[in-house]
Design an enzyme around this catalytic site. Structure first.
Site, short mmCIF file in Angstrom:
data_model
loop_
_atom_site.label_atom_id
_atom_site.label_comp_id
_atom_site.label_asym_id
_atom_site.label_seq_id
_atom_site.Cartn_x
_atom_site.Cartn_y
_atom_site.Cartn_z
N GLY A 190 0.85 -1.19 0.00
CA GLY A 190 0.00 0.00 0.00
C GLY A 190 0.88 1.24 0.00
N VAL A 191 0.30 2.34 0.45
CA VAL A 191 1.02 3.62 0.38
C VAL A 191 2.29 3.59 1.23
CG1 VAL A 191 0.66 6.09 0.46
CG2 VAL A 191 -1.30 4.59 0.37
N ILE A 192 2.16 3.11 2.48
CA ILE A 192 3.32 3.12 3.38
C ILE A 192 4.38 2.15 2.87
CG2 ILE A 192 4.11 2.55 5.72
CD1 ILE A 192 1.53 3.71 6.79
N ALA A 283 3.11 -3.03 7.19
CA ALA A 283 2.35 -1.85 6.73
C ALA A 283 1.07 -2.33 6.06
CB ALA A 283 3.20 -1.02 5.77
N GLY A 285 -2.13 -1.36 6.87
CA GLY A 285 -3.26 -0.49 7.10
C GLY A 285 -3.28 0.08 8.51
N ASP A 326 -9.03 10.58 10.69
CA ASP A 326 -8.90 9.12 10.56
C ASP A 326 -9.87 8.37 11.45
OD1 ASP A 326 -6.80 9.70 8.87
OD2 ASP A 326 -5.30 8.55 9.97
N ALA A 334 -4.43 13.17 5.58
CA ALA A 334 -4.35 14.38 6.38
C ALA A 334 -5.26 15.48 5.83
CB ALA A 334 -2.89 14.86 6.42
N HIS A 458 5.36 27.01 -21.56
CA HIS A 458 6.28 26.05 -22.19
C HIS A 458 7.71 26.46 -21.90
CE1 HIS A 458 7.94 23.24 -25.06
NE2 HIS A 458 8.73 24.22 -25.49
#
Ligand code: FAD
Ligand code: NAD
Length: 484
Positions: A190-192, A283, A285, A326, A334, A458
């Protein structure tokens, strides 16, 4: 009751401290109770995000990225830097300094906005009543017209790999290694897992990631997920999908002391497998911190997974009691918690503020970053909504080539019937900031044509966003468009 406030916030992570500051700005006499404390007993504000989450992980990601660039990319620019060396203690000291600056910054914002910081463990006794407990057992009851619960989350533990904070660690431990492990195992892609796996891989660890699911990053559509997996694998992360961890043991006499046993779904015939590591990061969850947060007599509704139940405006089942961040449903991010904090504060002041839960951006801060928001192509197809997609590769961007940073792509998803942008996924350098351009456009209900008709500087990386909108309409300039 010794103290009375208009608002008492329990927890000073991004959801709680933002709620407290906004309440104070709106004229409420506000207190924030935080149990995290410094050696001098003063509260440490900022919660998971500032202390052991977003900020320290990004500090290590940035250091390790620079180190990796020096070792593997500088030579292409003609810069002779040699192999260099990483001073892990100095890297950690810089990370801790950044954390200290930001947590002190929150303390300064509290002082500047006249938020009263209270050190201790907060417990909801009932509407309007909060108890603050001290480690020595002392308790004080404070009064509050409104209570905002923001106690955040903590890592989930799994029985096969109990965290011992020495060899088997959670994300907090993985931010504190005192040397680069030669072989690092990570449970959870996952993210972590991806962010912290990348940190140590860039610094030289051989990293294996064991992921139980067969699908990589299920929040992405399969095309984008495949591209991300290809890039991370090329970078050296050995990501094993369908790997179900069954057990672990630590034997300090072994060269690589942590032995993990797992079932490899992709290689069934061979049965169970083992892998050995110097360190193992778990990690898999996070879960809400709701145990003990309220006196059972208060009757706060908490669901089976520990989330405090709230409505779309973060109101709990109890009058004048709210919960944010959370601790409640929705992604554990966050910025989602911060917006909920603002919403609750502003609604207490009589405003009609809402959070647009359909448009919460998600980012994995690897390099390249992976960022997404809205709906992806697979989701729209499942809903039976006809969509057009505009894909544009960073390899075709002049700025990306000049920066020697060409991995990745933008994929814009557009509803065919209306040309309205439904979602966007970006893999690439600065993907978080590039995605945000589309998030703003989506908040304004923009169409792909709106983006296509907008002038972009550009050479800038943001031209990939422009080209993806042109591609969705079949006329990207800097690639050959497929016939429709
Ligand atoms: P928290 O930040 O968990 O804060 C809760 C606070 O409440 C804590 O300070 C705790 O001590 C306090 N508390 C708890 N119970 C009590 C009590 N009874 N009394 C008093 N105080 C109490 N999110 C992102 O959006 N971007 C990222 O890049 C990102 N990176 C992350 C990296 C890592 C390694 C981790 C672990 C998380 C990351 N996150 C990231 C997730 C992010 O940290 C959380 O979504 C965010 O911190 C949640 O904010 P919160 O205020 O709800 O809770
Ligand atoms: P996650 O939900 O992102 O990933 C956990 C992974 O572990 C999943 O892929 C899951 O399938 C896998 N898994 C679960 N049990 C397993 C098992 N027994 N064996 C092998 N794999 C298993 O959770 P996380 O990476 O721990 O992050 C926790 C939270 O923190 C997330 O909700 C995330 O939003 C937040 N966070 C965000 C950021 C960011 O925004 N950049 C960074 C870090 C953390």
């Amino acid at each position: 009751m010794s103290k009375e406030f208009d608002v008492v916030v329990i927890g000073s992570g991004p959801a709680g401290y933002v709620a407290a500051i906004r309440c104070a700005q709106l004229g409420f006499n506000t207190a924030c109770v935080e149990q995290w404390r410094a050696p001098d007993d003063q509260p440490v504000y900022g919660g998971t995000c500032l202390n052991v989450g977003c900020i320290p992980s990004k500090a290590l990601l940035d250091t390790s990225h620079k180190f990796h660039e020096m070792r593997h990319r500088f030579a292409d620019h003609g810069i002779e830097a040699g192999q260099g060396a990483i001073d892990v203690a100095a890297m950690m000291a810089r990370k801790n300094k950044v954390v200290g600056q930001l947590t002190q910054g929150v303390a300064g914002l509290f002082r500047g906005n006249k938020v009263t910081g209270i050190s201790g463990k907060g417990r909801l006794l009932g509407p309007g009543r909060v108890e603050v407990g001290q480690p020595n057992g002392e308790k004080e009851e404070i009064g509050a017209a409104h209570v905002i619960l923001a106690s955040g989350s903590e890592p989930i533990a799994i029985p096969p790999t109990p965290v011992d904070d020495a060899f088997i660690v959670d994300s907090t431990g993985a931010l504190e290694f005192d040397s680069v492990p030669q072989k690092l195992g990570v449970i959870g892609a996952g993210v972590i897992g991806l962010e912290l796996g990348s940190v140590w891989s860039r610094l030289g660890s051989e990293v294996t990631v064991l992921e139980a699911l067969d699908d990589f990053l299920p929040a992405l559509d399969r095309q984008t997920a495949r591209e991300a997996l290809k890039i991370f694998t090329r970078q050296g992360l050995d990501i094993k999908l369908g790997a179900r961890v069954e057990g672990s043991r630590v034997n300090k006499r072994r060269k690589h002391p942590v032995v993990v046993s797992y079932q490899d779904a992709q290689d069934k015939e061979k049965g169970g497998k083992e892998a050995s590591f110097d360190k193992l990061i778990v990690a898999v969850g996070r879960r809400p911190v709701s145990a003990g947060l309220a006196d059972p007599a208060a009757g706060l509704a908490i669901d089976g997974r520990g989330f405090v139940e709230v409505d779309a405006f973060c109101a709990t089942n109890l009058p004048n009691v709210y919960a944010v961040g959370d601790l409640v449903r929705g992604p554990m991010l966050a910025h989602k918690g911060m917006e909920e904090g603002v919403m609750v504060a502003e609604r207490l002041a009589g405003k009609k503020t809402q959070v647009n839960y359909a448009l919460v951006p998600s980012v994995i801060y690897t390099h390249p970053e992976v960022a997404w928001a809205g709906k992806n192509e697979d989701e729209l197809k499942q809903e039976g909504i006809e969509c057009a997609t505009g894909v544009f590769s960073f390899a075709a961007s002049g700025r990306a080539l000049a920066a020697h940073d060409t991995d990745g792509m933008v994929k814009l998803v557009v509803e065919k019937a209306t040309d309205r942008i439904a979602g966007c996924q970006v893999i690439g350098a600065s993907a978080a900031d590039l995605l945000q351009q589309i998030v703003i456009a989506m908040e304004f209900g923009a169409s792909a044509e709106d983006i296509a008709l907008t002038m972009f500087p550009h050479p800038a990386l943001s031209e990939v966003v422009h080209e993806s909108a042109l591609a969705a309409r079949g006329h990207a300039i800097h690639k050959v468009n497929r016939k429709r």
